[in-house]
Design an enzyme around this catalytic site. Structure first.
Site, PDB file in Angstrom:
ATOM      1  N   THR A 157     -28.221 -18.131 -37.663  1.00  0.00           N
ATOM      2  CA  THR A 157     -26.966 -17.543 -38.137  1.00  0.00           C
ATOM      3  C   THR A 157     -26.401 -16.616 -37.064  1.00  0.00           C
ATOM      4  O   THR A 157     -27.165 -15.979 -36.330  1.00  0.00           O
ATOM      5  CB  THR A 157     -27.245 -16.726 -39.421  1.00  0.00           C
ATOM      6  OG1 THR A 157     -27.756 -17.599 -40.419  1.00  0.00           O
ATOM      7  CG2 THR A 157     -25.980 -16.053 -39.959  1.00  0.00           C
ATOM      8  N   GLY A 158     -25.063 -16.525 -37.000  1.00  0.00           N
ATOM      9  CA  GLY A 158     -24.441 -15.561 -36.084  1.00  0.00           C
ATOM     10  C   GLY A 158     -23.429 -16.227 -35.175  1.00  0.00           C
ATOM     11  O   GLY A 158     -23.214 -17.440 -35.220  1.00  0.00           O
ATOM     12  N   SER A 159     -22.799 -15.413 -34.330  1.00  0.00           N
ATOM     13  CA  SER A 159     -21.708 -15.933 -33.491  1.00  0.00           C
ATOM     14  C   SER A 159     -22.236 -16.876 -32.404  1.00  0.00           C
ATOM     15  O   SER A 159     -21.567 -17.849 -32.048  1.00  0.00           O
ATOM     16  CB  SER A 159     -20.925 -14.774 -32.874  1.00  0.00           C
ATOM     17  OG  SER A 159     -21.785 -13.926 -32.131  1.00  0.00           O
ATOM     18  N   ASP A 164     -31.774 -20.207 -32.855  1.00  0.00           N
ATOM     19  CA  ASP A 164     -31.159 -19.021 -33.469  1.00  0.00           C
ATOM     20  C   ASP A 164     -30.882 -17.968 -32.397  1.00  0.00           C
ATOM     21  O   ASP A 164     -31.464 -18.003 -31.308  1.00  0.00           O
ATOM     22  CB  ASP A 164     -32.101 -18.442 -34.542  1.00  0.00           C
ATOM     23  CG  ASP A 164     -31.378 -17.503 -35.502  1.00  0.00           C
ATOM     24  OD1 ASP A 164     -30.163 -17.262 -35.333  1.00  0.00           O
ATOM     25  OD2 ASP A 164     -32.044 -17.012 -36.440  1.00  0.00           O
ATOM     26  N   ALA A 223     -30.312 -13.600 -31.501  1.00  0.00           N
ATOM     27  CA  ALA A 223     -31.095 -12.378 -31.735  1.00  0.00           C
ATOM     28  C   ALA A 223     -30.231 -11.172 -31.377  1.00  0.00           C
ATOM     29  O   ALA A 223     -29.244 -11.285 -30.644  1.00  0.00           O
ATOM     30  CB  ALA A 223     -32.362 -12.381 -30.896  1.00  0.00           C
ATOM     31  N   ASP A 224     -30.642 -10.031 -31.906  1.00  0.00           N
ATOM     32  CA  ASP A 224     -29.961  -8.771 -31.572  1.00  0.00           C
ATOM     33  C   ASP A 224     -30.612  -8.093 -30.382  1.00  0.00           C
ATOM     34  O   ASP A 224     -29.945  -7.378 -29.633  1.00  0.00           O
ATOM     35  CB  ASP A 224     -29.967  -7.852 -32.801  1.00  0.00           C
ATOM     36  CG  ASP A 224     -29.249  -8.505 -33.965  1.00  0.00           C
ATOM     37  OD1 ASP A 224     -28.046  -8.792 -33.824  1.00  0.00           O
ATOM     38  OD2 ASP A 224     -29.898  -8.770 -34.993  1.00  0.00           O
ATOM     39  N   GLU A 240     -34.158 -16.685 -41.913  1.00  0.00           N
ATOM     40  CA  GLU A 240     -34.413 -16.972 -40.493  1.00  0.00           C
ATOM     41  C   GLU A 240     -35.915 -16.930 -40.209  1.00  0.00           C
ATOM     42  O   GLU A 240     -36.455 -17.769 -39.477  1.00  0.00           O
ATOM     43  CB  GLU A 240     -33.669 -15.963 -39.615  1.00  0.00           C
ATOM     44  CG  GLU A 240     -32.152 -16.141 -39.685  1.00  0.00           C
ATOM     45  CD  GLU A 240     -31.364 -15.072 -38.951  1.00  0.00           C
ATOM     46  OE1 GLU A 240     -30.197 -15.344 -38.638  1.00  0.00           O
ATOM     47  OE2 GLU A 240     -31.886 -13.979 -38.700  1.00  0.00           O
ATOM     48  N   LYS A 300     -28.526  -8.648 -24.678  1.00  0.00           N
ATOM     49  CA  LYS A 300     -29.570  -8.558 -25.714  1.00  0.00           C
ATOM     50  C   LYS A 300     -30.956  -8.284 -25.130  1.00  0.00           C
ATOM     51  O   LYS A 300     -31.905  -8.049 -25.872  1.00  0.00           O
ATOM     52  CB  LYS A 300     -29.618  -9.864 -26.522  1.00  0.00           C
ATOM     53  CG  LYS A 300     -28.284 -10.328 -27.110  1.00  0.00           C
ATOM     54  CD  LYS A 300     -27.874  -9.470 -28.263  1.00  0.00           C
ATOM     55  CE  LYS A 300     -26.574  -9.887 -28.924  1.00  0.00           C
ATOM     56  NZ  LYS A 300     -26.623 -11.111 -29.671  1.00  0.00           N
TER      57      LYS A 300
HETATM   58  C1  5RP Z   1     -28.381 -12.860 -38.018  1.00  0.00           C
HETATM   59  C2  5RP Z   1     -29.063 -12.708 -36.721  1.00  0.00           C
HETATM   60  C3  5RP Z   1     -28.310 -13.084 -35.496  1.00  0.00           C
HETATM   61  O1  5RP Z   1     -29.039 -14.042 -34.799  1.00  0.00           O
HETATM   62  C4  5RP Z   1     -28.114 -11.867 -34.624  1.00  0.00           C
HETATM   63  O2  5RP Z   1     -27.475 -10.860 -35.380  1.00  0.00           O
HETATM   64  C5  5RP Z   1     -27.285 -12.184 -33.374  1.00  0.00           C
HETATM   65  O3  5RP Z   1     -25.982 -12.459 -33.728  1.00  0.00           O
HETATM   66  P1  5RP Z   1     -24.866 -12.877 -32.679  1.00  0.00           P
HETATM   67  O4  5RP Z   1     -25.237 -14.234 -32.176  1.00  0.00           O
HETATM   68  O5  5RP Z   1     -23.586 -12.877 -33.484  1.00  0.00           O
HETATM   69  O6  5RP Z   1     -24.845 -11.846 -31.561  1.00  0.00           O
HETATM   70  O7  5RP Z   1     -30.198 -12.309 -36.633  1.00  0.00           O
HETATM   71  O8  5RP Z   1     -29.131 -12.344 -39.076  1.00  0.00           O
END
Ligand code: 5RP
Length: 215
Positions: A26-28, A79, A81-82, A101, A119
């Site tokens: 999930t996420g951008s 996926d 990550a932050d 996730e 990140k």
């Molecule tokens: C969602 C997440 C996302 O992978 C994380 O927040 C990164 O998001 P983005 O790709 O928008 O920077 O863990 O729960």
């Protein structure tokens, strides 16, 4: 950073093989991956999704979304990550999808994490650590987290997860023992899951750029 995210996602498509069921985060950054996965629609067997948001986008592209209970183990999970440390341990859950996730990461043979260069960190914890909690346990869990870690839990007011739960974001942590902290926080009654992906880190990290870096 949007171009870096797109480049990381594009590189991750190289891990998709014919006939696969693909785990999707999930996420951008993952949004770029889903849009690219649409090109493989007729070659993959479907996807397992980590959120309602990703499910909608997958379905909009005509990709079948399958139930993890019916698929068994998955060959691949992609996926974002932050935060990501040099050992491929992650903080996730900025998009509040951490529990699903984590389930899909656990079920997957290979976890490919796609990030932009911002990140990468030496020590996890600059990004507030998301913790999904059962609503009635919010204050109890917050007090325990403060006592155990010294970090400052802040309720993500107004956000309800796809599982009907709430999120605490824990500020001011320097996580020198991510596996230990993940284990410890998981034991607090009322915690559904912790956004530390240390016990089960990523297998491959792709950092978007020209060219993308594969760690
Ligand atoms: C969602 C997440 C996302 O992978 C994380 O927040 C990164 O998001 P983005 O790709 O928008 O920077 O863990 O729960």
């Amino acid at each position: 950073m949007t171009e870096a995210k797109r480049l990381a996602a594009e590189k991750a498509l190289e891990y998709v093989a014919d006939g696969m069921i693909v785990g999707v985060g999930t996420g951008s950054t993952v949004t770029y991956f889903i849009d690219g996965l649409a090109r493989f629609r007729d070659r993959i067997a479907g996807a397992v999704s980590s959120s309602e948001q990703s499910t909608q986008r997958l379905r909009a592209h005509g990709i079948e979304v399958l139930d993890l209970n019916a698929t068994g183990p998955l060959p691949l999970y992609v996926d974002g990550a932050d935060e990501c440390d040099p050992h491929k341990r992650l903080i996730k859950g900025g998009g509040a999808a951490l529990t699903r996730e984590k389930i899909i990461a656990e079920a997957s043979e290979r976890f490919v994490c796609i990030i932009d260069p911002s990140k990468r960190v030496d020590v996890l914890g600059r990004f507030p650590l998301p913790v999904e909690v059962i609503p009635m346990a919010r204050s109890l869990v917050a007090r325990e987290i403060l006592r155990l870690t010294g970090g400052q839990p802040v309720w993500r007011d107004g956000v309800v997860t796809d599982n009907g739960n709430w999120i605490l974001d824990v500020h001011h942590l320097a996580i020198t023992d991510p596996v230990g902290m993940e284990r410890e926080l998981n034991q607090i009654p009322g915690v559904v899951s912790v956004g530390l992906f240390a016990r089960r880190p990523a297998d491959v990290v792709i950092v978007g750029g020209e060219p993308p870096q594969v760690l």
